[in-house]
Design an enzyme around this catalytic site. Structure first.
Site, PDB file in Angstrom:
ATOM      1  CD  GLU A 284      -3.351   0.011   1.996  1.00 37.26           C
ATOM      2  OE1 GLU A 284      -4.233  -0.837   1.920  1.00 37.26           O
ATOM      3  OE2 GLU A 284      -3.243   0.767   2.971  1.00 37.26           O
ATOM      4  CG  HIS A 305       7.723 -29.238   1.256  1.00 43.34           C
ATOM      5  ND1 HIS A 305       8.221 -30.499   1.011  1.00 43.34           N
ATOM      6  CD2 HIS A 305       8.502 -28.725   2.246  1.00 43.34           C
ATOM      7  CE1 HIS A 305       9.235 -30.739   1.822  1.00 43.34           C
ATOM      8  NE2 HIS A 305       9.431 -29.672   2.587  1.00 43.34           N
ATOM      9  CE  LYS A 419     -12.230   1.463   0.803  1.00 45.06           C
ATOM     10  NZ  LYS A 419     -11.709   2.525   1.658  1.00 45.06           N
TER      11      LYS A 419
HETATM   12  O1  PA5 Z   1      -3.534   1.473   5.645  1.00 41.89           O
HETATM   13  C1  PA5 Z   1      -4.619   1.965   5.386  1.00 41.89           C
HETATM   14  O2  PA5 Z   1      -4.806   3.176   5.394  1.00 41.89           O
HETATM   15  C2  PA5 Z   1      -5.811   1.074   5.078  1.00 41.89           C
HETATM   16  O3  PA5 Z   1      -5.441  -0.269   5.020  1.00 41.89           O
HETATM   17  C3  PA5 Z   1      -6.870   1.227   6.156  1.00 41.89           C
HETATM   18  O4  PA5 Z   1      -6.345   0.882   7.387  1.00 41.89           O
HETATM   19  C4  PA5 Z   1      -8.084   0.359   5.842  1.00 41.89           C
HETATM   20  O5  PA5 Z   1      -8.600   0.676   4.577  1.00 41.89           O
HETATM   21  C5  PA5 Z   1      -9.165   0.553   6.886  1.00 41.89           C
HETATM   22  O6  PA5 Z   1      -9.550   1.881   6.954  1.00 41.89           O
HETATM   23  P1  PA5 Z   1     -10.386   2.432   8.147  1.00 41.89           P
HETATM   24  O7  PA5 Z   1      -9.587   2.296   9.384  1.00 41.89           O
HETATM   25  O8  PA5 Z   1     -10.659   3.869   7.805  1.00 41.89           O
HETATM   26  O9  PA5 Z   1     -11.653   1.615   8.234  1.00 41.89           O
END
Ligand code: PA5
Length: 444
Positions: A284, A305, A419
Site C-alpha cells: 500500500e 514444498h 469501493k
Molecule cells: O492502511 C490503510 O490506510 C488502510 O489499510 C486502512 O487501514 C483500511 O482501509 C481501513 O480503513 P479504516 O480504518 O478507515 O476503516
C-alpha cells in the site's frame, strides 16, 4: 538492538551500495526533516516518545476491564485497522494463542472480509460465552467493519440489552469525523483515537492495535519500549550504521536490478501474520504510479514444498528477505530410536531449532545459487519487545525506500477503485450514474 541485518548474500558488488547511498541519505533526511510527500502523516516517527500517556493508561484499564467481563474479544477492522494487532498477538502468543489462553482473552478478528460463513463461525466459537467488541475504523465509514459491527452489536444487544452492550463496546476511530465517531457519541461507547497524522498501516502501536493486543495478554509497555529502542537506533544518519537505511537501499537496488518481487520468508509459523502485516505495509505504501516491489510472504519450511520450486528455478524476478529467530521459546529434541526404520537416527538428539537453522542456511545457499539474492533479518527471540522493534524497523525502512523510488508512501489512492464499483453495484446513493455501465460490463 535485538535485530541484526545481514546482506552478505545480496549478490551485490561494493560499488553498487555506494551508488544507492546518496539517494538513501537524501530520502532519510526527507523523512527525518518531515519535508517529503505525505510528511503530514509522519506521526508514527516519534510515536514511542510522544504517545498520549493518558490514553495509553486508558487502553490498559480497558484491556483489564475486557478481561474481567469477557472470555472473548471480537476486534472489528480491516487493513491497517486489524493486521498489526493480529500479527502482534500471533508473534507473541503463537498461532494457537487463542486455544492455549495462557494470558488475556481470546481475540478473534472480524470485519476484514465480507464472508457470512466467517462471521457465523465466530458466533459459533463465542457460543454462550461472554464477549466484548472493539470496533476499529479510522475513517469510520469502511463497509466491511461497518457490516460486521452491525452484526456483532445486534448479538451483544440481544444478549446483554442495550445498556449492557454499551459497556462492552469500545470504539477506536477519528477524534472528530466519520460515522463511527457519531455512533459512538450517540450510543455512549468508550472511545479511543486514531491520531490524524498516522495512517492505517502505521497505526498498530496506537490505540488501533494496542487495545486488542493488551486485551489478548500482550505487554504493551514492552512493545513500546522495543519500539523506542528501534526509534533511537534508526535515527542514526550514518548510512553504514543504520540498518533501516541499508535495508531500504538494498531493496531499491534489487528493484533496479529487475528483482520486482520481495518474499518475506520466515521459519516460525508465529510470524505468518507478521508477513501479512508486512505485505500491506509495503504494497500500500510503494505500489503506485507503476512502481514498487511486489511483496509476498512465505512460511518456511512449509512453503518450500509449494512455492520453493519457483523460488529456486522459476522466473528470476525475485529476492528474499529472511526473518530468522535465534531462540526457540520451548525446545524439543528429536528422540532416539535404535531401530532407525525411518532412517532419521542421524538427527536423533538434535533440537528442532537446530534442524530448522540448518534448513534455513541450506535453503539460503540453494536460493542464492539459483539466482535469488537473500537478505537476512535476525531477531534474538519472539517477544513483546522485539515485536515493537521489528515494526519500527520496517516502518522506517519503508518510508526511506518509498521516497527513494519517488512515491508518496503515506497515501493509498488505489484502494478506492474497488469501493466505488462495489457501492455502485449495491445501489448506494450517489453512485447511480456508474451502476448500469458496470452491470453491462458484467454481462447483466
Ligand atoms: O492502511 C490503510 O490506510 C488502510 O489499510 C486502512 O487501514 C483500511 O482501509 C481501513 O480503513 P479504516 O480504518 O478507515 O476503516
Amino acid at each position: 538492538m535485538s535485530i541484526q541485518f545481514n546482506y552478505q548474500n545480496a549478490g551485490l558488488r561494493a560499488h553498487e551500495l555506494e551508488y544507492a547511498r546518496p539517494l538513501a541519505e537524501a530520502a532519510f533526511c526527507a523523512v527525518e526533516d518531515r519535508c517529503g510527500p505525505g510528511h503530514e502523516m509522519l506521526g508514527w516517527l516519534d510515536l514511542p516518545r510522544d504517545y498520549d500517556a493518558e490514553e495509553f493508561a486508558r487502553i490498559k484499564a480497558a484491556a483489564q476491564r475486557i478481561q474481567a467481563q469477557s472470555e472473548v474479544l471480537v476486534a472489528i477492522g480491516i487493513g491497517g485497522s486489524y493486521l498489526g494487532a493480529r500479527a502482534g498477538l500471533e508473534f507473541v502468543k503463537g498461532p494457537f494463542g487463542n486455544q492455549l489462553r495462557e494470558k488475556g482473552v481470546e481475540v478473534y478478528f472480524a470485519g476484514n472480509n465480507l464472508s457470512s460463513d466467517y462471521v457465523q463461525s465466530i458466533f459459533d466459537i463465542i457460543g454462550d460465552r461472554d464477549f466484548s467488541v472493539n470496533v476499529i475504523s479510522k475513517s469510520g465509514t469502511t463497509t466491511e467493519p461497518a457490516v460486521a459491527f452491525r452484526l456483532f452489536k445486534e448479538k451483544l444487544e440481544a444478549k446483554y440489552g442495550k445498556e449492557g452492550a454499551r459497556s462492552r463496546i469500545y470504539a477506536t476511530t477519528d477524534k472528530a469525523r466519520g460515522a463511527l465517531r457519531g455512533l459512538a457519541v450517540t450510543e455512549g461507547y468508550e472511545t479511543f483515537v486514531v491520531p490524524d497524522d498516522i495512517g492505517g498501516r502505521f497505526s498498530c502501536l496506537s490505540a488501533v492495535g494496542l487495545l486488542p493486543m493488551a486485551a489478548g495478554g500482550m505487554n504493551i509497555d514492552q512493545v513500546m519500549r522495543g519500539c523506542l529502542s528501534a526509534c533511537s537506533a534508526y535515527h542514526n544518519p550514518n548510512f553504514m550504521q543504520n540498518d533501516a537505511m541499508l535495508y531500504a537501499a538494498l531493496r531499491y537496488l534489487m528493484l533496479m536490478k529487475g528483482k520486482q518481487v520481495e518474499i518475506l520468508a520466515s521459519y516460525e509459523p508465529a510470524l505468518t501474520m507478521f508477513g501479512e502485516w508486512y505485505k500491506q505495509l509495503m504494497a500500500e505504501s510503494e505500489g503506485k504510479e507503476g512502481k514498487g516491489l511486489f511483496p509476498v510472504s512465505a512460511s518456511f519450511t512449509t512453503d518450500l514444498h509449494s512455492i520453493g520450486q519457483f523460488i529456486q528455478d522459476g522466473s528470476r524476478i525475485l529476492f528474499e528477505t529472511v526473518l530468522w529467530v535465534e531462540e526457540a521459546q520451548r525446545e524439543l529434541l528429536v528422540p532416539h530410536d535404535p531401530a532407525n526404520v525411518d532412517g532419521l537416527e542421524f538427527a536423533a538428539g538434535l533440537s528442532m531449532r537446530d534442524i530448522n537453522e540448518k534448513a534455513m542456511k541450506g535453503t539460503l545457499l540453494a536460493h542464492v545459487d539459483g539466482g535469488a539474492p537473500n537478505l537476512v533479518v535476525t531477531l534474538n527471540r519472539l517477544s513483546d519487545y522485539t515485536f515493537g522493534e521489528l515494526v519500527y524497523f520496517f516502518w522506517k525502512s519503508l518510508a526511506i525506500s518509498g521516497y527513494m523510488i519517488g512515491v508518496n508512501p503515506f497515501d493509498q489512492p488505489g484502494v478506492e477503485a474497488y469501493k466505488k464499483n462495489m457501492f455502485a453495484l449495491l445501489g448506494k446513493p450517489g453512485y447511480e450514474d456508474m451502476k448500469s455501465a458496470l452491470e453491462a460490463r458484467l454481462g447483466k
